[in-house]
Design a protein around this motif. Structure first.
Motif, PDB file in Angstrom:
ATOM      1  N   UNK A  28      62.851 -70.347 119.693  1.00  0.00           N
ATOM      2  CA  UNK A  28      61.788 -69.382 119.441  1.00  0.00           C
ATOM      3  C   UNK A  28      61.183 -68.867 120.726  1.00  0.00           C
ATOM      4  N   UNK A  29      61.045 -69.767 121.712  1.00  0.00           N
ATOM      5  CA  UNK A  29      60.467 -69.354 122.987  1.00  0.00           C
ATOM      6  C   UNK A  29      61.378 -68.371 123.705  1.00  0.00           C
ATOM      7  N   UNK A  35      61.750 -60.772 123.600  1.00  0.00           N
ATOM      8  CA  UNK A  35      61.048 -59.721 122.872  1.00  0.00           C
ATOM      9  C   UNK A  35      59.981 -59.045 123.709  1.00  0.00           C
ATOM     10  N   UNK A  36      59.226 -59.843 124.458  1.00  0.00           N
ATOM     11  CA  UNK A  36      58.176 -59.263 125.304  1.00  0.00           C
ATOM     12  C   UNK A  36      58.771 -58.398 126.411  1.00  0.00           C
ATOM     13  N   UNK A  37      59.901 -58.847 126.989  1.00  0.00           N
ATOM     14  CA  UNK A  37      60.570 -58.029 128.006  1.00  0.00           C
ATOM     15  C   UNK A  37      61.051 -56.706 127.404  1.00  0.00           C
ATOM     16  N   UNK A  38      61.583 -56.772 126.174  1.00  0.00           N
ATOM     17  CA  UNK A  38      62.056 -55.545 125.517  1.00  0.00           C
ATOM     18  C   UNK A  38      60.898 -54.600 125.221  1.00  0.00           C
ATOM     19  N   UNK A  99      60.094 -60.836 118.610  1.00  0.00           N
ATOM     20  CA  UNK A  99      58.824 -61.569 118.612  1.00  0.00           C
ATOM     21  C   UNK A  99      58.486 -62.093 117.214  1.00  0.00           C
ATOM     22  N   UNK A 100      58.712 -61.288 116.191  1.00  0.00           N
ATOM     23  CA  UNK A 100      58.457 -61.735 114.822  1.00  0.00           C
ATOM     24  C   UNK A 100      59.358 -62.909 114.464  1.00  0.00           C
ATOM     25  N   UNK A 101      60.645 -62.807 114.849  1.00  0.00           N
ATOM     26  CA  UNK A 101      61.568 -63.904 114.575  1.00  0.00           C
ATOM     27  C   UNK A 101      61.177 -65.153 115.349  1.00  0.00           C
ATOM     28  N   UNK A 516      63.835 -67.433 103.524  1.00  0.00           N
ATOM     29  CA  UNK A 516      64.170 -66.012 103.412  1.00  0.00           C
ATOM     30  C   UNK A 516      63.233 -65.128 104.193  1.00  0.00           C
ATOM     31  N   UNK A 517      62.598 -65.687 105.218  1.00  0.00           N
ATOM     32  CA  UNK A 517      61.612 -64.963 105.997  1.00  0.00           C
ATOM     33  C   UNK A 517      62.253 -64.372 107.239  1.00  0.00           C
ATOM     34  N   UNK A 518      61.425 -63.695 108.088  1.00  0.00           N
ATOM     35  CA  UNK A 518      61.971 -63.147 109.318  1.00  0.00           C
ATOM     36  C   UNK A 518      62.621 -64.207 110.173  1.00  0.00           C
ATOM     37  N   UNK A 519      63.701 -63.979 110.793  1.00  0.00           N
ATOM     38  CA  UNK A 519      64.328 -64.965 111.661  1.00  0.00           C
ATOM     39  C   UNK A 519      65.359 -65.766 110.928  1.00  0.00           C
TER      40      UNK A 519
END
Length: 519
Positions: A28-29, A35-38, A99-101, A516-519
């Protein structure tokens, strides 16, 4: 001495409550950092488009170049700026998705630095010329009309060709204002402050928009009751690169209507708000409606809650609150439209028959004969909106503030069912989802906003910007065909999720990927 079992923690290294195990936190990290870089790369793309100056994405602003907003005068080719914008949209969507995942897999980061970074980016965009569309020229024109004694709900840009500001719009030159009286008031103030300069008038409009964006960020952040929920508000609103692009860099006045409805839902807090808070919430919701009429839907959240309480418990307090809510909203809207004149609603009525090229309803419009049966489309969209509301009201996560779920369901149903929809309208949905717990429906809105963003690269008339033949497929294929079918698929996925979902528990934590959630 008994050894601890494989699932036990060592003394002094016990996992805190609600914290993911290390083996889930590590991936996750990595995803969160990527995600933050993107997101940063996306913001850099949008910043570059604006700082390069007039182009297919950035309309020219008349006025003294020594005044803000500032930019280069590089005149970049359409291929470059459209490529940068498309890259920014894709990078921003991927970054937010990562980031959500990551959050779903245990990633956590301090929310305040993200909020600060988002607000700094918003301030930077304020000093650059708006990009993506030419709507800010329409705002400046209507403000100039009001400031010089003309009625913007009757006057058109072509009626004042000699005025340097009123005659500046690229499009909508034959259309009076469709915006609410409070929006027109802010435009008139910007015109008064900017005088006869298009550049300064647009800059003041951008400052007002950025203040509304920042106020919304502050309310969302302060309303959240945990770092996890504050992180959610940072990602979905303040650091959302698609919103920074459309609402701040694009200078769209939708954010002016979003701020008061978010404040209304924040004011209307607690299990049994009294008439005073209901009155304040109603007045704020009415202010949002007097900027952009669909904002009134958010008032349905508190209204639903009070009506339910009044019906089930026969509570005089709930009845008084319902009357105060309706009275506050009605008073603000009535005063605004009495001052502007009832004809201020004429263009809104005409606009309700429009169908934009990138919605699934465009496919229906083509099938029925392009404008021949718009009444059928309007009726169909209303039926679809009601069905989506019922599904979303059942499936969206419930927390202690039930009116937020209902308000979000109403706003999302409008966004997903409306025949006329543009990417910056989705700011309403992101703001209200940010008030709710983590949910898989974040992904639905992300897909919706990304698709619409790719449909309008840019949202300006091709003839006006001299779109080269090699890029004409963006307007002739992507916008009217690829994106409508994509959004139809998004609707199908949304309906399936709603039908499969029970209401999520009010834990404040994201749903696990295994569920069944994000990620």
């Amino acid at each position: 001495m008994t050894r601890p079992g494989p699932g036990a923690s060592r003394v002094g290294h016990k996992n805190p409550p609600n914290e993911e195990p290390a083996e889930r936190a590590a991936p996750g990290r990595r995803a969160g950092t990527a995600g933050l870089y993107a997101i940063g790369a996306a913001v850099a793309c949008f910043f570059t488009v604006a700082v390069l100056g007039p182009s297919a994405f950035v309309p020219t602003l008349a006025g003294d170049g020594g005044h803000p907003p500032y930019s280069l005068d590089a005149h970049p080719p359409p291929h470059l700026v459209i490529g940068l914008a498309a890259g920014g949209v894709l990078a921003g969507a991927a970054g937010l998705g990562l980031c959500l995942a990551a959050v779903a897999r245990g990633w956590r980061v301090r929310p305040f630095p993200l909020v600060a970074a988002g607000l700094l980016a918003a301030v930077a965009f304020t000093f650059l010329p708006p990009s993506g569309s030419a709507d800010h020229l329409n705002y400046a024109s209507y403000g100039r009309m009001a400031a010089t004694g003309h009625d913007p709900y009757v006057t058109r840009a072509v009626d004042l060709p000699g005025d340097p500001v009123a005659g500046s719009p690229e499009e909508w030159r034959f259309t009076p204002s469709v915006y609410g009286p409070i929006a027109t008031g802010s435009q008139a103030f910007a015109s008064w402050a900017g005088g006869g300069s298009v550049r300064l008038t647009v800059f003041v409009l951008s400052v007002i928009n950025t203040l509304a964006f920042a106020l919304t960020a502050l309310v969302l952040y302060r309303t959240a009751r945990s770092d996890g929920r504050r992180l959610r508000t940072a990602l979905l609103w303040t650091c959302n690169p698609l919103l920074l692009f459309h609402l701040v860099s694009g200078a769209h006045n939708d954010v002016l209507a979003i701020a008061p409805i978010v404040a209304a839902l924040a004011v209307f807090t607690g299990p049994s708000p009294g008439p005073r808070r209901a009155l304040a919430a109603g007045m704020l919701a009415g202010a949002g409606a007097a900027i952009k009429l669909p904002a009134a839907l958010a008032g349905g959240g508190p209204g639903w809650t009070l009506l339910r309480d009044a019906w089930t418990s026969r509570s005089p307090r709930a009845v008084a609150g319902l009357a105060a809510l309706a009275g506050g909203a009605g008073a603000v809207v009535a005063v605004a439209y009495v001052l502007a004149g009832p004809h201020a609603l004429d263009q809104v009525s005409q606009a309700s028959n429009m169908v934009s090229l990138a919605t699934p309803w465009h496919l229906v419009d083509v099938l029925l004969g392009r404008g021949e049966h718009r009444g059928v489309i309007k009726a169909g969209s209303m039926v679809l909106g009601v069905l989506l509301f019922v599904l979303l009201a059942r499936a969206l996560p419930k927390d202690e503030e039930d009116q937020r779920r209902i308000a979000a369901a109403l706003i999302l149903a409008w966004l997903l069912a409306a025949p006329y929809e543009l990417p910056w309208y989705d700011g309403f949905g992101w703001a209200l989802l940010a008030l709710l717990p983590w949910t898989r429906f974040d992904w639905v809105l992300l897909a919706h906003t990304t698709a619409l963003s790719l449909a309008y690269l840019p949202a300006r008339a091709p003839a006006r910007i001299g779109l080269p033949e090699s890029l004409s497929w963006l307007v002739t294929v992507v916008r009217p065909t690829v994106i409508p079918w994509t959004l139809l698929a998004v609707l199908v996925v949304l309906a399936a999720l709603c039908l499969r979902s029970g209401r999520a528990p009010a834990t404040g934590r994201p749903p696990r990927a295994s569920a069944g959630s994000p990620g």
